[in-house]
Design an enzyme around this catalytic site. Structure first.
Site, PDB file in Angstrom:
ATOM      1  N   GLY A   1       0.873  -1.321   0.522  1.00 52.19           N
ATOM      2  CA  GLY A   1      -0.155   0.256  -0.050  1.00 52.19           C
ATOM      3  C   GLY A   1       0.869   1.626  -0.254  1.00 52.19           C
ATOM      4  O   GLY A   1       1.842   0.920   0.193  1.00 52.19           O
ATOM      5  N   THR A   2       0.697   2.303  -0.841  1.00 50.95           N
ATOM      6  CA  THR A   2       1.456   3.508  -0.923  1.00 50.95           C
ATOM      7  C   THR A   2       0.395   5.020   0.078  1.00 50.95           C
ATOM      8  O   THR A   2       1.553   4.723   1.144  1.00 50.95           O
ATOM      9  CB  THR A   2       1.345   3.444  -2.183  1.00 50.95           C
ATOM     10  OG1 THR A   2       0.092   3.953  -2.629  1.00 50.95           O
ATOM     11  CG2 THR A   2       2.246   2.616  -2.880  1.00 50.95           C
ATOM     12  N   THR A   3       0.160   5.945  -0.565  1.00 57.45           N
ATOM     13  CA  THR A   3       0.169   7.638   0.010  1.00 57.45           C
ATOM     14  C   THR A   3      -0.906   7.559   1.138  1.00 57.45           C
ATOM     15  O   THR A   3      -2.173   6.829   0.601  1.00 57.45           O
ATOM     16  CB  THR A   3       0.262   8.051  -0.491  1.00 57.45           C
ATOM     17  OG1 THR A   3       1.033   8.088  -1.564  1.00 57.45           O
ATOM     18  CG2 THR A   3       0.320   9.193  -0.449  1.00 57.45           C
TER      19      THR A   3
ATOM     20  N   LYS B   1      -7.708   1.619   2.792  1.00 52.51           N
ATOM     21  CA  LYS B   1      -6.255   1.715   3.285  1.00 52.51           C
ATOM     22  C   LYS B   1      -6.737   2.544   4.600  1.00 52.51           C
ATOM     23  O   LYS B   1      -5.370   2.832   5.273  1.00 52.51           O
ATOM     24  CB  LYS B   1      -5.558   2.372   2.948  1.00 52.51           C
ATOM     25  CG  LYS B   1      -4.761   1.612   1.350  1.00 52.51           C
ATOM     26  CD  LYS B   1      -3.448   2.658   0.312  1.00 52.51           C
ATOM     27  CE  LYS B   1      -3.295   2.105  -0.607  1.00 52.51           C
ATOM     28  NZ  LYS B   1      -2.449   2.967  -1.167  1.00 52.51           N
TER      29      LYS B   1
ATOM     30  N   ALA C   1       3.724   4.808  -7.977  1.00 51.28           N
ATOM     31  CA  ALA C   1       2.955   3.846  -7.273  1.00 51.28           C
ATOM     32  C   ALA C   1       1.553   4.072  -6.338  1.00 51.28           C
ATOM     33  O   ALA C   1       0.971   3.426  -5.410  1.00 51.28           O
ATOM     34  CB  ALA C   1       4.047   3.269  -5.778  1.00 51.28           C
TER      35      ALA C   1
END
Length: 281
Positions: free
Chosen positions: A53-55, A86, A228
């Protein structure tokens, strides 16, 4: 632990003995192999290529705090999932946004939710927001062995402090080091660009609506420069998850509300694709 009570219908003695109000400590004493950070990888194994998972971004406003995240998970140079979630409520007045190894992060969040619920049942009261942040520190530190093997979890924790009457944000590093952020924060691969965006947009007197616009703008800026991070997907109807936490508790904004905001931002960006000052340079 279960051998002596199997088939009797009775709970093992460990469940009936007074002890710590921490479910994680209880699990560590009786079945530590169930904790995410206690698992071991085979010797000589190369770092796993797992979805990440990213931001995640967070902004305080007058009356609470916003926690939001994009929907993309990546695995190397591939998009592993376009609609991953997320941002999760930790309890009624706090939430966690995950960045890092997605599977471990989701498992850690579920364990954290159970930890807070267990404490409330045992003690008859909720942990303070500071106490919740400390419990999450302990769990991240317990995952350090996995992080050293490339399976790191770096969440962002936000909540409404009932004692202080305001929203607060806590960021972490892979060792469990905790910092309280002032005004706004971001974590994940696109955090550099999201923070740069929020520096221009943040004010201490933001309303909830303005703060929501700021986090969606920041996620858009992050997606513009970080492969990403996923931007609003109008074709599939996939938009950032936005959670609002106030004295009334946690509330996830409906997708249609976030979608309408994302569309208005995109319409404005069509006029100024490289930023509102582009025509002046």
């Amino acid at each position: 632990m279960e051998a002596n009570t199997r088939g009797t219908g009775r709970l093992p003695a460990a469940f009936l003995t007074p002890g710590s109000s921490s479910f994680v400590e209880f699990l560590a004493d009786h079945q530590p192999e169930l904790l995410p950070g206690r698992r071991t990888l085979p010797a000589g194994l190369q770092p796993l290529e797992a979805p990440h998972g990213t931001t995640i971004v967070s902004v305080t406003f007058d009356g609470g705090v916003i926690l939001a995240g994009d929907r993309r998970a990546t695995m190397g140079n591939l998009i592993a999932q376009r609609d991953i979630e997320k941002v999760f409520p930790a309890d009624e007045y706090s939430a966690v946004g995950i960045a890092g190894t997605a599977g471990l992060a989701v498992e850690m969040v579920r364990l954290f939710q159970l930890e807070l619920e267990h404490y409330e049942k045992i003690e008859g009261t909720q942990l303070s927001l500071e106490g919740k942040a400390n419990r999450l520190t302990t769990m991240i530190r317990g995952n350090l062995g996995m992080a050293m093997q490339g399976l790191a979890v770096v969440p962002l924790f936000a909540g409404y402090d009932l004692d202080l009457g305001r929203g607060r944000i806590f960021s972490y590093d892979v060792t469990g080091g905790r910092s309280e952020e002032v005004g706004f924060a971001a974590t994940g691969s696109g955090s550099l660009f999201a923070k740069g965006s929020l520096k221009k947009l943040y004010r201490a007197d933001l309303t909830a609506e303005q703060a929501t616009t700021a986090v969606v703008q920041a996620l858009y800026d992050a997606a513009d420069d970080d492969s990403a991070t996923g931007g609003p997907d109008l074709t599939r109807g996939i938009f950032p998850i936005v959670g609002v936490i106030t004295e009334d508790g946690f509330r996830r904004l409906p997708d249609d509300e976030v979608g309408a905001l994302a569309r208005s931002i995109l319409d404005h960006r069509l006029e100024f694709p490289n930023g509102p000052q582009a025509g002046l340079l």
